[in-house]
Scaffold this motif. Structure first.
Motif, PDB file in Angstrom:
ATOM      1  N   TYR A  72       0.878  -1.059   0.160  1.00  0.00           N
ATOM      2  CA  TYR A  72      -0.237   0.028  -0.111  1.00  0.00           C
ATOM      3  C   TYR A  72       0.906   1.216   0.084  1.00  0.00           C
ATOM      4  N   ASP A  73       0.411   2.410  -0.535  1.00  0.00           N
ATOM      5  CA  ASP A  73       1.180   3.622  -0.300  1.00  0.00           C
ATOM      6  C   ASP A  73       0.866   4.263   0.991  1.00  0.00           C
ATOM      7  N   GLN A  74       1.242   5.530   0.948  1.00  0.00           N
ATOM      8  CA  GLN A  74       1.092   6.374   2.253  1.00  0.00           C
ATOM      9  C   GLN A  74      -0.418   6.556   2.593  1.00  0.00           C
ATOM     10  N   ASP A  75      -1.269   6.511   1.532  1.00  0.00           N
ATOM     11  CA  ASP A  75      -2.798   6.870   1.725  1.00  0.00           C
ATOM     12  C   ASP A  75      -3.472   5.675   1.799  1.00  0.00           C
ATOM     13  N   LEU A  76      -2.845   4.612   1.890  1.00  0.00           N
ATOM     14  CA  LEU A  76      -3.505   3.244   1.839  1.00  0.00           C
ATOM     15  C   LEU A  76      -4.190   2.741   0.655  1.00  0.00           C
TER      16      LEU A  76
END
Length: 524
Positions: A72-76
């Motif tokens: 996942y990226d930092q923003d989910l």
């Protein structure tokens, strides 16, 4: 903290852009088992830029289980995912880590009684597998303790960790014999052995190593040496190992003269000044570190060659007590001492020491049981107290001490530890996951820091509430406190570092086989 390469970060952001923008939450169904170690933050510098998740999902067939590996990226927002099949009931995840270019999964194989490591690149393509068969008695003992622990108590005392080395591979820590000595093994991303470093088998000492940090140049840690398994004389040594060659560049006691009596609670490398920084407590000349009560704490600096550059003592009864807020002095008078969790330096040159109070008291029940011939009970128990942050100016003068009260929590100490001093018992309490401190996160500019802890709020006549505390501080000179309601009906709840200004909260509901992840904005 481990850095993405620029090309990797660009690729991750490009992939994430095609996902739902700013997801901020994720709900995953069909999750049969989830522990804290199943999720690991991914860092670019000091900031979280994503997460890797490994969890048991539904059964593949009668003999195999499915496991999901999600990125996942930092923003989910989900970047990528793969499904991995493994024989049912055979594998137990010990650790999940990321070194900037590769993910490392560390398993215990219950059936074959071996350890296994698997590595994956950022597209989740498998890079390598390594099976470790030659486990010592101490290794097996630590594994059994881990298998019997709860989801909230996953740390294994003194070893069996898989430490990521920025872009270069992973270091595995283990024991030789019955905790007589330690061994470190470095692997590259494909799990090819690079170097091995172990205690001298001819040494008379019992040794254990605690890895404090791993950067692109050094593995930095502390070694505890004693001349017998039950010896009360424990000496603290500073150690730094070249991560490229496995050779020790530093291995020496923190004391520089016979008149010093010092313990060592933290040891780190200051990249800006190119020097090592040791923090611990000092004692009277005839006292024993970790056994008698200390006189105060100190900061001591060393060159890369190990030459002392300066030492600054801070007396509990003078400098510290004078700087303590009035409400904090009562806890000091009540016998609480401090355990150092983190040491960070801001871009303005100020240094911050994050500590948590604890004390050790005699356990009447344990003493009575032992007197009656009982076994397996400790004669001591621990209590965890309040949070403290020490602010030091660039010349190491003590500017201020910030005090954050919280409700007292307990620690159950292992049997046989009653003869140990408070300093060493603090290390054991940390290894058991007993402290309420969770983590420290900071931005890449070094201008903002956040300390996250958990408080189990006990109001008279009301049910205990789980409160997540966040202390924010930095270059603006302000210290602010934010409290988040962490109460939940979930089977397990965890909190993780997140992108600047946020924390990630995770709830796992076993009955519903559901995992929820959400980013929560901090009031900073």
């Amino acid at each position: 903290m481990f850095q993405f390469k620029r090309t990797l970060l660009t690729a991750v952001l490009a992939l994430a852009a095609s996902a739902a923008a700013f997801a901020q939450t994720q709900t995953l169904d069909g999750i049969e088992r989830m522990a804290r170690s199943g999720i690991s933050p991914i860092y670019a510098g000091n900031e979280v830029k994503g997460y890797i998740l490994y969890a048991k999902a539904d059964k593949a067939d009668r003999k195999n289980d499915n496991y999901r590996l999600d990125f996942y990226d930092q923003d989910l927002s989900k970047v990528s995912t793969v499904t991995i099949q493994k024989p049912s009931g055979k594998y137990f995840l010990l650790q999940n880590s990321f070194n900037g270019t590769a993910f490392g999964l560390y398993f215990y194989n219950r059936k074959d009684k071996t350890l296994e490591i698997e590595t994956y690149d950022t597209s989740l393509k498998k890079l390598g597998t390594k099976v470790i068969e030659d486990l010592s008695k101490a290794d097996n003992m630590m594994i059994q303790q881990r298998l019997q622990s709860t989801d909230n108590n996953e740390t294994m005392y003194g070893g069996l960790n898989l430490e990521p080395v920025a872009d270069k591979g992973f270091v595995r820590n283990s024991f030789d014999g019955m905790m007589k000595s330690y061994a470190l093994q470095m692997y590259d991303n494909n799990l090819n052995p690079k170097w091995r470093l172990a205690s001298d088998p001819k040494s008379k000492y019992y040794e254990s190593i605690v890895i404090n940090e791993v950067n692109d140049k050094y593995l930095v840690g502390t070694i505890m040496r004693r001349d017998g398994m039950m010896s009360r004389k424990i000496e603290s040594y500073m150690v730094a190992i070249d991560v490229n060659t496995g050779k020790k560049v530093l291995d020496q006691p923190v004391e520089s003269s016979k008149t010093e009596q010092l313990s060592l609670s933290s040891f780190t490398f200051d990249k800006d000044k190119r020097e090592f920084v040791a923090v611990g407590e000092y004692y009277k000349p005839d006292d024993k570190p970790f056994v008698q009560k200390s006189q105060g704490f100190y900061i001591k600096r060393f060159s890369e060659a190990g030459k002392p550059l300066g030492v600054k003592p801070y007396s509990w009864q003078k400098e510290v007590k004078a700087a303590l807020p009035a409400e904090a002095k009562a806890s000091m008078d009540d016998g609480y001492v401090n355990f150092t969790h983190s040491i960070v330096k801001g871009a303005d040159g100020k240094m911050y020491i994050v500590a948590e109070q604890f004390k050790i008291v005699a356990d009447g029940l344990g003493i009575a049981a032992t007197a009656l011939g009982g076994r397996g009970m400790s004669m001591s128990k621990g209590f965890i107290g309040n949070m403290l942050i020490f602010e030091l100016n660039p010349e190491f003068g003590l500017n201020a001490i910030k005090f954050y009260p919280k409700d007292r929590s307990r620690s159950v100490l292992p049997s046989g530890t009653g003869f140990m001093g408070a300093g060493l018992l603090g290390q054991i309490m940390k290894s058991q996951g007993d402290f309420d401190y969770q983590f420290l996160q900071r931005n890449n500019a070094g201008s903002l820091f956040n300390v996250v802890y958990i408080n189990y709020d006990k109001e008279k006549g009301e049910a205990t509430k789980k409160v997540i505390g966040n202390i924010s501080f930095g270059e603006n000179g302000q210290f602010t406190i934010d409290k988040i309601d962490g109460s939940s009906s979930a089977t397990s709840s965890f909190v993780y570092p997140a992108k600047p200004g946020y924390v990630m909260m995770v709830d796992y509901l076993k009955k519903q086989s559901q995992l929820g992840m959400k980013l929560v904005k901090l009031n900073i």
